[in-house]
Every structure is written in C-alpha cells, then in structure tokens.
Scaffold this motif. Structure first.
Motif, PDB file in Angstrom:
ATOM      1  N   PRO A   1      15.212  -1.549  -2.022  1.00 40.43           N
ATOM      2  CA  PRO A   1      16.347  -2.274  -1.667  1.00 40.43           C
ATOM      3  C   PRO A   1      17.204  -1.781  -0.666  1.00 40.43           C
ATOM      4  O   PRO A   1      16.851  -0.543  -0.180  1.00 40.43           O
ATOM      5  CB  PRO A   1      17.059  -2.430  -2.934  1.00 40.43           C
ATOM      6  CG  PRO A   1      16.591  -1.212  -3.809  1.00 40.43           C
ATOM      7  CD  PRO A   1      15.363  -0.875  -3.388  1.00 40.43           C
ATOM      8  N   ASP A   2      17.959  -2.357  -0.065  1.00 38.91           N
ATOM      9  CA  ASP A   2      19.108  -1.991   0.976  1.00 38.91           C
ATOM     10  C   ASP A   2      19.641  -0.894   0.121  1.00 38.91           C
ATOM     11  O   ASP A   2      20.471  -0.609  -0.669  1.00 38.91           O
ATOM     12  CB  ASP A   2      19.976  -2.857   1.291  1.00 38.91           C
ATOM     13  CG  ASP A   2      21.068  -2.418   2.321  1.00 38.91           C
ATOM     14  OD1 ASP A   2      21.255  -1.324   2.730  1.00 38.91           O
ATOM     15  OD2 ASP A   2      21.801  -3.433   2.928  1.00 38.91           O
ATOM     16  N   PRO A   3      19.504   0.741   1.190  1.00 39.69           N
ATOM     17  CA  PRO A   3      20.097   1.889   0.683  1.00 39.69           C
ATOM     18  C   PRO A   3      21.751   1.701   0.531  1.00 39.69           C
ATOM     19  O   PRO A   3      22.284   2.384  -0.484  1.00 39.69           O
ATOM     20  CB  PRO A   3      20.067   2.825   1.870  1.00 39.69           C
ATOM     21  CG  PRO A   3      19.010   2.226   2.562  1.00 39.69           C
ATOM     22  CD  PRO A   3      18.819   0.718   2.326  1.00 39.69           C
ATOM     23  N   ALA A   4      22.319   0.730   1.100  1.00 38.99           N
ATOM     24  CA  ALA A   4      23.935   0.304   0.891  1.00 38.99           C
ATOM     25  C   ALA A   4      24.109  -0.213  -0.581  1.00 38.99           C
ATOM     26  O   ALA A   4      25.412  -0.160  -0.834  1.00 38.99           O
ATOM     27  CB  ALA A   4      24.462  -0.275   2.297  1.00 38.99           C
ATOM     28  N   ALA A   5      23.099  -0.641  -0.967  1.00 38.38           N
ATOM     29  CA  ALA A   5      23.173  -1.390  -2.392  1.00 38.38           C
ATOM     30  C   ALA A   5      23.678  -0.493  -3.427  1.00 38.38           C
ATOM     31  O   ALA A   5      23.875  -0.733  -4.725  1.00 38.38           O
ATOM     32  CB  ALA A   5      21.828  -2.158  -2.767  1.00 38.38           C
ATOM     33  N   GLY A   6      23.253   1.130  -3.328  1.00 43.32           N
ATOM     34  CA  GLY A   6      23.578   1.824  -4.532  1.00 43.32           C
ATOM     35  C   GLY A   6      22.796   2.832  -4.368  1.00 43.32           C
ATOM     36  O   GLY A   6      21.863   3.124  -3.454  1.00 43.32           O
ATOM     37  N   PRO A   7      22.600   3.602  -5.714  1.00 41.34           N
ATOM     38  CA  PRO A   7      21.775   4.963  -5.674  1.00 41.34           C
ATOM     39  C   PRO A   7      20.384   4.507  -5.797  1.00 41.34           C
ATOM     40  O   PRO A   7      20.032   3.493  -5.887  1.00 41.34           O
ATOM     41  CB  PRO A   7      22.068   5.586  -6.863  1.00 41.34           C
ATOM     42  CG  PRO A   7      22.753   4.340  -7.911  1.00 41.34           C
ATOM     43  CD  PRO A   7      23.351   3.634  -6.613  1.00 41.34           C
ATOM     44  N   LYS A   8      19.524   5.560  -5.601  1.00 38.92           N
ATOM     45  CA  LYS A   8      17.618   5.112  -5.628  1.00 38.92           C
ATOM     46  C   LYS A   8      17.561   4.632  -6.882  1.00 38.92           C
ATOM     47  O   LYS A   8      18.219   5.122  -8.083  1.00 38.92           O
ATOM     48  CB  LYS A   8      17.161   6.578  -5.354  1.00 38.92           C
ATOM     49  CG  LYS A   8      15.820   6.273  -5.026  1.00 38.92           C
ATOM     50  CD  LYS A   8      15.478   6.289  -3.592  1.00 38.92           C
ATOM     51  CE  LYS A   8      13.820   6.488  -3.370  1.00 38.92           C
ATOM     52  NZ  LYS A   8      13.592   5.778  -2.262  1.00 38.92           N
ATOM     53  N   SER A   9      16.519   3.800  -6.890  1.00 38.49           N
ATOM     54  CA  SER A   9      16.081   3.225  -8.159  1.00 38.49           C
ATOM     55  C   SER A   9      14.559   3.085  -8.386  1.00 38.49           C
ATOM     56  O   SER A   9      14.108   3.375  -7.333  1.00 38.49           O
ATOM     57  CB  SER A   9      16.781   1.749  -8.203  1.00 38.49           C
ATOM     58  OG  SER A   9      16.342   0.959  -7.142  1.00 38.49           O
ATOM     59  N   PHE A  10      14.063   2.564  -9.343  1.00 34.64           N
ATOM     60  CA  PHE A  10      12.612   2.502  -9.394  1.00 34.64           C
ATOM     61  C   PHE A  10      12.461   1.239 -10.394  1.00 34.64           C
ATOM     62  O   PHE A  10      13.178   0.607 -10.891  1.00 34.64           O
ATOM     63  CB  PHE A  10      12.230   3.688 -10.316  1.00 34.64           C
ATOM     64  CG  PHE A  10      12.406   3.821 -11.788  1.00 34.64           C
ATOM     65  CD1 PHE A  10      11.871   3.256 -12.592  1.00 34.64           C
ATOM     66  CD2 PHE A  10      13.839   4.658 -11.978  1.00 34.64           C
ATOM     67  CE1 PHE A  10      12.251   3.430 -13.935  1.00 34.64           C
ATOM     68  CE2 PHE A  10      13.939   4.575 -13.434  1.00 34.64           C
ATOM     69  CZ  PHE A  10      13.385   3.937 -14.383  1.00 34.64           C
ATOM     70  N   ASN A  11      11.050   0.802 -10.114  1.00 35.06           N
ATOM     71  CA  ASN A  11      10.633  -0.328 -10.721  1.00 35.06           C
ATOM     72  C   ASN A  11       9.866   0.338 -12.109  1.00 35.06           C
ATOM     73  O   ASN A  11       9.025   1.231 -11.926  1.00 35.06           O
ATOM     74  CB  ASN A  11       9.689  -1.316 -10.070  1.00 35.06           C
ATOM     75  CG  ASN A  11      10.264  -1.856  -9.047  1.00 35.06           C
ATOM     76  OD1 ASN A  11      11.595  -1.631  -8.623  1.00 35.06           O
ATOM     77  ND2 ASN A  11       9.703  -2.628  -8.092  1.00 35.06           N
ATOM     78  N   ARG A  12       9.856  -0.498 -13.309  1.00 36.00           N
ATOM     79  CA  ARG A  12       9.065  -0.027 -14.450  1.00 36.00           C
ATOM     80  C   ARG A  12       7.987  -1.170 -14.531  1.00 36.00           C
ATOM     81  O   ARG A  12       8.272  -2.276 -14.665  1.00 36.00           O
ATOM     82  CB  ARG A  12      10.189  -0.106 -15.435  1.00 36.00           C
ATOM     83  CG  ARG A  12       9.480   0.559 -16.899  1.00 36.00           C
ATOM     84  CD  ARG A  12      10.226   0.595 -18.041  1.00 36.00           C
ATOM     85  NE  ARG A  12      11.509   1.417 -17.686  1.00 36.00           N
ATOM     86  CZ  ARG A  12      11.668   2.665 -18.121  1.00 36.00           C
ATOM     87  NH1 ARG A  12      10.633   3.244 -18.864  1.00 36.00           N
ATOM     88  NH2 ARG A  12      12.729   3.404 -17.782  1.00 36.00           N
ATOM     89  N   VAL A  13       6.686  -0.674 -14.772  1.00 34.74           N
ATOM     90  CA  VAL A  13       5.601  -1.742 -14.767  1.00 34.74           C
ATOM     91  C   VAL A  13       4.903  -1.542 -15.917  1.00 34.74           C
ATOM     92  O   VAL A  13       4.190  -0.280 -15.795  1.00 34.74           O
ATOM     93  CB  VAL A  13       4.834  -1.803 -13.325  1.00 34.74           C
ATOM     94  CG1 VAL A  13       3.744  -2.612 -13.450  1.00 34.74           C
ATOM     95  CG2 VAL A  13       5.905  -1.990 -12.185  1.00 34.74           C
TER      96      VAL A  13
END
Length: 89
Positions: free
Chosen positions: A62-74
């Motif tokens: 997602p847009d880096p301005a949207a917040g901290p680094k994140s991940f998807n759990r699959v």
C-alpha cells in the motif's frame, strides 16, 4: 494487513537498481499436512507468491504514506505436502 511481527527477517538482494525485478525461492522439508500453516508476506511493490507451483496469493504494497510497513497473512496448509516443499516469490 497487520503490523510486522518483531521476529520478521526481511530478505533482499545485495544489488539494487531502478525498476528491479527479483525472484526468491525457499525450499524446506515437511513431515506432512499442516492445516494451520501460514505465509506472512510483505513487499515494496507488486508480488505473487507460489507454494509448490500453485499461486497462494498476490498483492501490492500500500501507499507508504498510509502508515507503517505491514504484511498479508495467507493460509497455505492445503498447498504443503510431505517431503520437500518450495515457496517462490
């Protein structure tokens, strides 16, 4: 999307260029079916992840301005088998 777990270890290549394409592959042994197995994945751009040659997920950071680094759990348990398994991104 959730915040990165503290034990997460990022992987990358030693050489960085503009518009870079990088592929990763990881093989591991499994004793059998693991219904609760999950793949946690994050990327700085588009990605597709395969488990044993089958697409498990795809996405885009997602847009880096949207917040901290994140991940998807699959959930990937149904894609794992006994013996050698391979994850490719």
């Amino acid at each position: 999307m959730k915040s990165f777990p503290p034990a997460a270890i990022p992987i990358w290549t030693d050489v960085e260029t503009i518009d870079q394409y990088v592929a990763f592959r990881y093989s591991f042994e499994s004793s059998g079916f693991h219904d609760d197995a999950e793949l946690l994945i994050s990327s700085d751009t588009d990605f597709v992840a395969w488990v044993n040659g089958k697409e498990a997920t795809r996405g885009q950071y997602p847009d880096p301005a949207a917040g901290p680094k994140s991940f998807n759990r699959v959930k990937v348990g149904e894609l794992l088998g006994k013996g050698v398994n391979c994850i490719a991104v």
